[in-house]
Design an enzyme around this catalytic site. Structure first.
Site, PDB file in Angstrom:
ATOM      1  N   LYS A 280      -2.297  -6.359   2.145  1.00 55.43           N
ATOM      2  CA  LYS A 280      -1.239  -5.987   3.085  1.00 55.43           C
ATOM      3  C   LYS A 280      -1.749  -6.291   4.486  1.00 55.43           C
ATOM      4  CE  LYS A 280       1.757  -2.222   4.650  1.00 55.43           C
ATOM      5  NZ  LYS A 280       2.124  -0.800   4.494  1.00 55.43           N
ATOM      6  N   LYS A 333       1.684  -8.677   0.804  1.00 56.87           N
ATOM      7  CA  LYS A 333       2.724  -8.352   1.784  1.00 56.87           C
ATOM      8  C   LYS A 333       2.258  -8.786   3.177  1.00 56.87           C
ATOM      9  CE  LYS A 333       5.356  -4.369   3.571  1.00 56.87           C
ATOM     10  NZ  LYS A 333       5.541  -2.899   3.525  1.00 56.87           N
TER      11      LYS A 333
END
Length: 412
Positions: A280, A333
């Site tokens: 992330k 992400k």
């Protein structure tokens, strides 16, 4: 055998039918309608045996067939050139829709989508300005209706993101593990309504923190790692007790996957999966999401715990840690700007890979589509196919419902 077909020309001679007539006696299967038609106007179709047809062809009585099609003409002025001496012409495998479909390497279906849904305590569905088509859904009605729409087109996985009232936020995010909080209540409601629905949950403190960070903030601004993980374990257990199928730590604290696995197992939730936000990044593509949940950091940024967008090899370190700690799914992400990271994890891990097409990606496609700068639907579907091609098994996307409708042939 013979059967009668009405409205045949009266001059038709069945004896000249391709030079063949079955030597056996024929039968006329007449319907009530055919019985009313004069015999002279009926067409008798005479069928011979296979051997008789073969004998006729051998004798030169070949049945007629369409002629060879002429070659399409080139535009006037096209130069006449010799054929290139190519051993392979890849275009041959792309020359028709049937061939393109047969050789397509990547496919996508509604089963590949996880639908992120925003929920709140109210009854009204509140539109999110920066995310056209997305709403904060009332957890008792609007959410249930949206899930029903998704299930109708084959999307049976959702992930829940709550907007928490400011009065319930605190520096330690204790509301995150309230067993009767918004998320546990919502899980119980959905499982009661749709027992086979796959529910993913977000494990992080930022929706519940008065500081807007994913962890507990020390007075000098440092995000406390181990103390935060302690809170996250209680949050994950509360979600599992409510019926969550997959808990998804998005906080990026070190060691949280192993701690969550141990906490879940200790409470008898060995069957609950962990989808770790493995890579992330501290991305600028998250802006609309934070508006939706009113979860912007009150100070600073998240760069001390989320990954540097400039880093590639670091994702392997995170991947190996998550694998060793018991993660079931690895997530990247954002999605489209990080296709190289998706492929990196795909090539180095046997675990399922998830990609999150984040709010900024969604908003850009929507904005350009609204301005008629792109074909929104085609770009949306292409972007999702690219995530699949890079190696994502599942995709978290706000376009899940719209994309599934496209795949099912429905209009938007």
């Amino acid at each position: 055998m013979a059967s009668s077909i009405p409205n045949a020309p009266s001059a038709f001679n069945s004896q000249s039918y391709v030079g063949l007539r079955a030597p056996l006696r024929t039968f006329n299967f007449s319907s009530p309608q055919a019985a009313k038609i004069p015999r002279s106007q009926r067409l008798f179709v005479v069928r011979a045996s296979d051997s008789e047809f073969e004998a006729a062809v051998v004798a030169g009585k070949v049945p007629p067939a369409p002629p060879v099609r002429p070659r399409p003409a080139a535009p006037v002025g096209t130069p006449v050139v010799p054929s290139l001496p190519l051993h392979r012409r890849p275009r041959r495998n792309r020359k028709s829709p049937a061939l393109r479909s047969a050789f397509q390497e990547t496919s996508i279906s509604p089963a590949n989508f996880v639908y992120p849904l925003f929920i709140h305590e109210g009854e009204e569905d509140t539109p999110i300005g920066a995310m056209p088509g997305c709403y904060r859904l009332g957890w008792r009605h609007g959410l249930v209706e949206e899930v029903a729409k998704a299930r109708d087109v084959g999307v049976n996985s959702v992930v829940l993101f709550p907007k928490i009232p400011d009065a319930l936020k605190s520096p330690t995010g204790d509301e995150a593990y309230n067993e009767n909080g918004l998320v546990p209540r919502t899980i119980r409601l959905l499982k009661d309504k749709y027992p086979d629905l796959v529910i993913y949950t977000d494990v992080a403190l930022d929706p519940y923190s008065s500081d807007g960070h994913d962890g507990i903030v020390r007075e000098d601004g440092v995000i406390m790692n181990d103390e935060t993980v302690h809170q996250l374990c209680k949050q994950a257990v509360a979600q599992a007790q409510a019926g969550a199928d997959v808990v998804s730590p998005s906080d990026m604290m070190d060691g949280r996957v192993g701690a969550l696995r141990a906490a879940l197992d200790a409470e008898g939730f060995q069957h609950v999966s962990i989808m770790s936000y493995t890579a992330k990044y501290a991305s600028s593509f998250y802006g609309p999401f934070r508006e939706a949940l009113d979860s912007n950091p009150r100070f600073g940024d998240k760069k001390t715990y989320q990954m540097n967008p400039a880093n590639y090899r670091e994702a392997l370190t995170e991947m190996r840690e998550d694998e060793s700690e018991g993660a079931d799914i690895l997530l990247v992400k954002p999605g489209l700007p990080y296709l190289d990271i998706i492929r990196l994890l795909r090539d180095n891990s046997p675990l399922p890979i998830a990609a999150y097409q984040v709010s900024g990606e969604y908003a850009m496609i929507k904005a350009a589509g609204a301005l008629k700068m792109i074909d929104e639907e085609k770009v949306m579907m292409e972007s999702l196919m690219c995530l699949r091609r890079a190696g994502a098994d599942i995709i978290l996307t706000y376009s899940a419902l719209q994309a599934a409708r496209c795949l099912c042939g429905e209009k938007r």
